[in-house]
Design an enzyme around this catalytic site. Sequence first.
Site, PDB file in Angstrom:
ATOM      1  N   SER A  88       0.811  -1.214   0.000  1.00 30.75           N
ATOM      2  CA  SER A  88       0.000   0.000   0.000  1.00 30.75           C
ATOM      3  C   SER A  88       0.848   1.268   0.000  1.00 30.75           C
ATOM      4  O   SER A  88       1.628   1.505  -0.909  1.00 30.75           O
ATOM      5  CB  SER A  88      -0.958  -0.046   1.200  1.00 30.75           C
ATOM      6  OG  SER A  88      -1.891   0.987   1.162  1.00 30.75           O
TER       7      SER A  88
ATOM      8  N   ASP B 259      -2.651   6.073  -3.329  1.00 36.09           N
ATOM      9  CA  ASP B 259      -1.499   5.469  -2.678  1.00 36.09           C
ATOM     10  C   ASP B 259      -0.956   4.357  -3.574  1.00 36.09           C
ATOM     11  O   ASP B 259      -1.423   4.168  -4.703  1.00 36.09           O
ATOM     12  CB  ASP B 259      -1.859   4.954  -1.283  1.00 36.09           C
ATOM     13  CG  ASP B 259      -2.913   3.856  -1.299  1.00 36.09           C
ATOM     14  OD1 ASP B 259      -3.643   3.754  -2.302  1.00 36.09           O
ATOM     15  OD2 ASP B 259      -3.009   3.113  -0.311  1.00 36.09           O
TER      16      ASP B 259
ATOM     17  N   ASP C  76      -1.140   1.155  -3.844  1.00 43.56           N
ATOM     18  CA  ASP C  76      -1.992   0.116  -4.429  1.00 43.56           C
ATOM     19  C   ASP C  76      -3.346   0.654  -4.852  1.00 43.56           C
ATOM     20  O   ASP C  76      -4.223  -0.104  -5.257  1.00 43.56           O
ATOM     21  CB  ASP C  76      -2.151  -1.070  -3.481  1.00 43.56           C
ATOM     22  CG  ASP C  76      -2.992  -0.768  -2.257  1.00 43.56           C
ATOM     23  OD1 ASP C  76      -3.087   0.417  -1.868  1.00 43.56           O
ATOM     24  OD2 ASP C  76      -3.546  -1.711  -1.669  1.00 43.56           O
TER      25      ASP C  76
ATOM     26  N   ASP D 283      -5.976   1.868  -3.371  1.00 37.09           N
ATOM     27  CA  ASP D 283      -7.260   1.687  -2.686  1.00 37.09           C
ATOM     28  C   ASP D 283      -7.631   2.932  -1.885  1.00 37.09           C
ATOM     29  O   ASP D 283      -8.673   2.970  -1.243  1.00 37.09           O
ATOM     30  CB  ASP D 283      -7.270   0.437  -1.801  1.00 37.09           C
ATOM     31  CG  ASP D 283      -6.252   0.470  -0.667  1.00 37.09           C
ATOM     32  OD1 ASP D 283      -5.429   1.405  -0.612  1.00 37.09           O
ATOM     33  OD2 ASP D 283      -6.273  -0.456   0.172  1.00 37.09           O
TER      34      ASP D 283
END
Length: 477
Positions: free
Chosen positions: A133, A272, A274, A276
């Site tokens: 992340s 960010d 990843d 999400d």
Amino acid sequence: MSESRGRLFGTDGVRGVAGYELTAALALDLSVAAAAVLGTDAAAADAAAADTAGADTAGADTAGADTTGAGRPPVAVVGRDPRASGEFLEAAVVAGLASSGVDVLRLGVIPTPGVAYLTKALGAAFGVVISASHNPAQDNGIKFFGPGGVKLPDAVEDQIEAELRQNRQPAGSFGRVSDAGATQELYLDHLLSTLPADPAKALAGLRIVADCAHGAAYRLAPQALARAGAEVIAIGAEPDGLNINAGYGSTCLDTLAAAVVRHGADAGVAYDGDADRCLAVDADGQPLDGDQILTVLATELAETGRLAGDAVVVTVMSNQGFHVAMRDAGIGVIETPVGDKHVSAAMRDGGYVLGGEQSGHIILLEHATTGDGILTSLHLLSAVHRHGMPLAAAAKMMRKYPQVLVNVPGDASQLGPAVTEAVTRAEETLGDNGRVLVRPSGTEPAIRLMVQAADAVLAEQVIGQLAAEVRLALAAQ
């Protein structure tokens, strides 16, 4: 790793420094254990028969095949962010799954919510994401989605840990491995299909800077915004495996703010690593956090009669200003512990369609089972664009209360009545114009204190007194 934490799974999967804490051996063993728990016939049947769980899977039937039919091996989808370590960890995860009799569809570099969506859309028994992340490049992580693309509850993670400790060998039947990067187009089509107006015109006339954090959104986010009609200036869109989140993305909004002002853009959005999460800045470079974005989306859904239960789900870390804004709008607020999986679970249990965190994890359950940064940015920008308002005006829909955080080293289990009384005194001092939160850290032996108040000076005074009383209480144990 598990010994230091007491539990292998943290708040969002298994994380650690790649090659040291998160090794190829652990990744392989973890995937073997996950296959034993998630790849059963029952899990595969659940995946095939899973209901929508509030998520619109438009286009899912175009994925074609029933991958979970009787007598066929279970299928797992595997995606990752562009970290260099993701390459060897992906190889280990795929090897563990295939050696356990699971067919693997490799999605390549893709946002975490894309894996969640394709887990359901492709009828997979489960999904695996290799990402840390917003963490720096040296870290990595492994997390799982169950049938339907839903994050695993703690009890299922515990089953995987228990299976891992058994150290069983794979059964001997092998799965097949296929590259399925082309299915990312299904996810992109789905994102655009969720817009209430003509997707090709939803953002027409807007100039948007998209900061992709040199992460998983580097390709799909600019494409989605452009297909929605925006003029897109992409930054942080040149991942080299080592630069993820470095000076770009939702944890470094100064870079985005400067780019928005420099290009004369209407707004900027930041994801960010990843993708999400999504945060934003207005045309003057002023930031909007997750609470402010939720305020815009909640108001929009309420006005159009689509806010199920007339309530929004947030964590205990939400700003007091958000609670005030929702109260003034006649919208209820449901609180959960910190962590977007708790928000998601409460939404599914209560039938709510909107929830999220201050950090920018926003869940639009009509369209996604987990936080989705690209989806959030499309809906935020289209909402303000439809109303003809600049993002700065939307930000003012919620007044942000000053928030002060303090960490006190110590064991939260040792907190007693003295701390409860201290919290009560702090709350009485703040009255209706603030809030107090005391909770254990999920990552270190510490107690996290938070005070919010309409007045910053008062917030500092209250948290200073509270921290002193917590330290005294711990010393007295």
